[in-house]
Structure formats: C-alpha cells, structure tokens
Design a protein around this motif. Structure first.
Motif, PDB file in Angstrom:
ATOM      1  N   MET A   1      77.279  54.338 -86.694  1.00  0.00           N
ATOM      2  CA  MET A   1      77.397  53.234 -85.738  1.00  0.00           C
ATOM      3  C   MET A   1      76.913  53.629 -84.349  1.00  0.00           C
ATOM      4  O   MET A   1      76.431  52.785 -83.579  1.00  0.00           O
ATOM      5  CB  MET A   1      78.842  52.747 -85.660  1.00  0.00           C
ATOM      6  CG  MET A   1      79.252  51.776 -86.753  1.00  0.00           C
ATOM      7  SD  MET A   1      78.524  50.136 -86.499  1.00  0.00           S
ATOM      8  CE  MET A   1      79.362  49.628 -84.980  1.00  0.00           C
TER       9      MET A   1
ATOM     10  N   ASN B   1      75.332  48.525 -85.465  1.00  0.00           N
ATOM     11  CA  ASN B   1      75.962  47.381 -86.121  1.00  0.00           C
ATOM     12  C   ASN B   1      76.489  47.797 -87.494  1.00  0.00           C
ATOM     13  O   ASN B   1      75.981  48.730 -88.119  1.00  0.00           O
ATOM     14  CB  ASN B   1      75.003  46.190 -86.237  1.00  0.00           C
ATOM     15  CG  ASN B   1      73.868  46.433 -87.212  1.00  0.00           C
ATOM     16  OD1 ASN B   1      74.040  46.310 -88.423  1.00  0.00           O
ATOM     17  ND2 ASN B   1      72.692  46.775 -86.680  1.00  0.00           N
ATOM     18  N   HIS B   2      77.521  47.093 -87.947  1.00  0.00           N
ATOM     19  CA  HIS B   2      78.228  47.484 -89.166  1.00  0.00           C
ATOM     20  C   HIS B   2      77.352  47.351 -90.411  1.00  0.00           C
ATOM     21  O   HIS B   2      77.475  48.153 -91.351  1.00  0.00           O
ATOM     22  CB  HIS B   2      79.496  46.650 -89.322  1.00  0.00           C
ATOM     23  CG  HIS B   2      80.559  46.977 -88.318  1.00  0.00           C
ATOM     24  ND1 HIS B   2      81.299  48.153 -88.382  1.00  0.00           N
ATOM     25  CD2 HIS B   2      80.997  46.311 -87.225  1.00  0.00           C
ATOM     26  CE1 HIS B   2      82.155  48.185 -87.373  1.00  0.00           C
ATOM     27  NE2 HIS B   2      81.991  47.085 -86.654  1.00  0.00           N
ATOM     28  N   HIS B   3      76.489  46.352 -90.431  1.00  0.00           N
ATOM     29  CA  HIS B   3      75.634  46.161 -91.608  1.00  0.00           C
ATOM     30  C   HIS B   3      74.713  47.353 -91.817  1.00  0.00           C
ATOM     31  O   HIS B   3      74.601  47.899 -92.924  1.00  0.00           O
ATOM     32  CB  HIS B   3      74.819  44.874 -91.459  1.00  0.00           C
ATOM     33  CG  HIS B   3      73.927  44.585 -92.630  1.00  0.00           C
ATOM     34  ND1 HIS B   3      72.631  45.060 -92.709  1.00  0.00           N
ATOM     35  CD2 HIS B   3      74.154  43.897 -93.789  1.00  0.00           C
ATOM     36  CE1 HIS B   3      72.081  44.672 -93.851  1.00  0.00           C
ATOM     37  NE2 HIS B   3      72.981  43.967 -94.523  1.00  0.00           N
TER      38      HIS B   3
END
Length: 214
Positions: A64, A69-71
């Motif tokens: 991260m 971003n988490h995706h």
C-alpha cells in the motif's frame, strides 16, 4: 504551538529482560518461517496456507505504501504469494524471511506501477547522512497528535519516504535490511528517513496551525 518529532531524545524504555524476550521471539518467528519455506519448497500446500496467514497483512500494508490503493495492493499480495510458492527453494537463508519477503513485495509493487504506466517522479536521494544509531524497534515517532492525523500525514509523504517510515516504525527493520529490500545504499536509507521525518513534521505543523486559526 509547534509539534516536535522525537528521534533520539524520546524513546520507549524497555528493560533488558524485555529486549531479550523480544529478540528470542524474533528468532523463533524466523525459524518458524524458514521451516515453512522448506515445507513449501516440497509442495506442502498446508504450509503455504499457514505462511499466507502469517504474512498476508504485512505484505498488503507494505504494498500500500507504493501502490496507494487496496485493489492494487491485493494484486501485489497475490503475485508475492505466488512467487513464494514457485521460488521458495531460492531462499538462501542469509537474511530474515521477512526481509526476503518485503524485497519481493517491493519489486512486485514497482512492476505493477510500471505496467499501469504510473511513474513516481520523486528524486532519488543518494547523499550520505552520518548517523551513529541504527533504527530500533523500541524507538517510536512521538507526536502531539492523534493517530488519525498521523496516518493522514504519512499518506501525504512521497512514496520513497512512506516506504522507509513504514519499514522502520511498523516492520521494525534496520537500515541494512531496508537497503536490501529496496536495493539502495544504506546511506540513501538514512537520508530518506531524515527527509521523511522533516516532511512529516512540516505537514503536522501546518495542520496544527490551520486548527489554531479556526
């Protein structure tokens, strides 16, 4: 009121017994990880599941700091664990398993950014910064702000600074370990940490000034 970023003056005090226990725990954890890698290299899927549960959160959090971003971090996590499954035999044992794992994570994160044509234009800082002390997991960033403000401030740092802040204060890595993971000189690690602290302090001070003016 100006916030102060403690580096060497304010430290979390630990007894020698506590430090000894912490060191033994780290050794035991690394021994367990090495045994798991040996089993994984023999095709043990259960060992891979255990390894994944032990390290998935840490890998995701470190990714991260680069992909933002988490995706994308989840995609990096999958790539990293697939790499562990395919190449665990290549682990030499010269470094801690977590250092080896974070190195893979860093490279996978950079690869993903390149594939998506997102470039970080931050200048690489190669000047030497002389410092006698190595980072100590027992040393912490002490700031007069709440945790939410701190997290928001860290997110505003350039990628190269977020990485070293995360690895020192949340992963407990030493400067040589960070240098290995990021494939940069130890002096560069020290310089990035110096600039990261200064930048973080500036962000927090600006936030404090804005709060006082309201």
């Amino acid at each position: 009121m100006r916030l102060q970023l403690a580096t060497n003056n304010i430290k979390i005090q630990k007894s020698s017994a506590t430090n000894e226990f912490s060191n033994k725990a780290n050794v035991l954890n690394d021994d367990t990880d090495k045994k798991l890698l040996n089993a994984i290299s023999a095709g043990d899927e259960t060992a891979m599941e255990v390894f994944y549960k032990r390290h998935s959160h840490g890998v995701h959090q470190f990714a991260m700091k680069t992909v933002l971003n988490h995706h994308d971090a989840a995609e990096v996590l999958n790539e990293v664990m697939l790499e562990v499954w395919k190449t665990s035999k290549r682990y030499s044992g010269r470094s801690k398993v977590t250092t080896w794992l974070l190195s893979i994570t860093h490279h996978k994160s950079v690869d993903l950014i390149r594939k998506k044509s997102r470039h970080d234009n931050n200048e690489v800082l190669d000047q030497e910064f002389t410092e006698e002390h190595q980072p100590n997991p027992a040393t912490a960033l002490t700031m007069n702000c709440d945790a939410m403000l701190l997290r928001q401030a860290i997110q505003q740092l350039p990628t190269i600074h977020r990485q070293v802040i995360h690895m020192v204060f949340f992963e407990g890595c030493s400067y040589p370990e960070i240098a290995t993971v990021l494939n940069i000189p130890v002096g560069t690690v020290k310089t990035r940490m110096m600039h990261a602290k200064a930048h973080l302090l500036k962000i927090l001070n600006n936030s404090a000034d804005q709060t006082m003016e309201r």
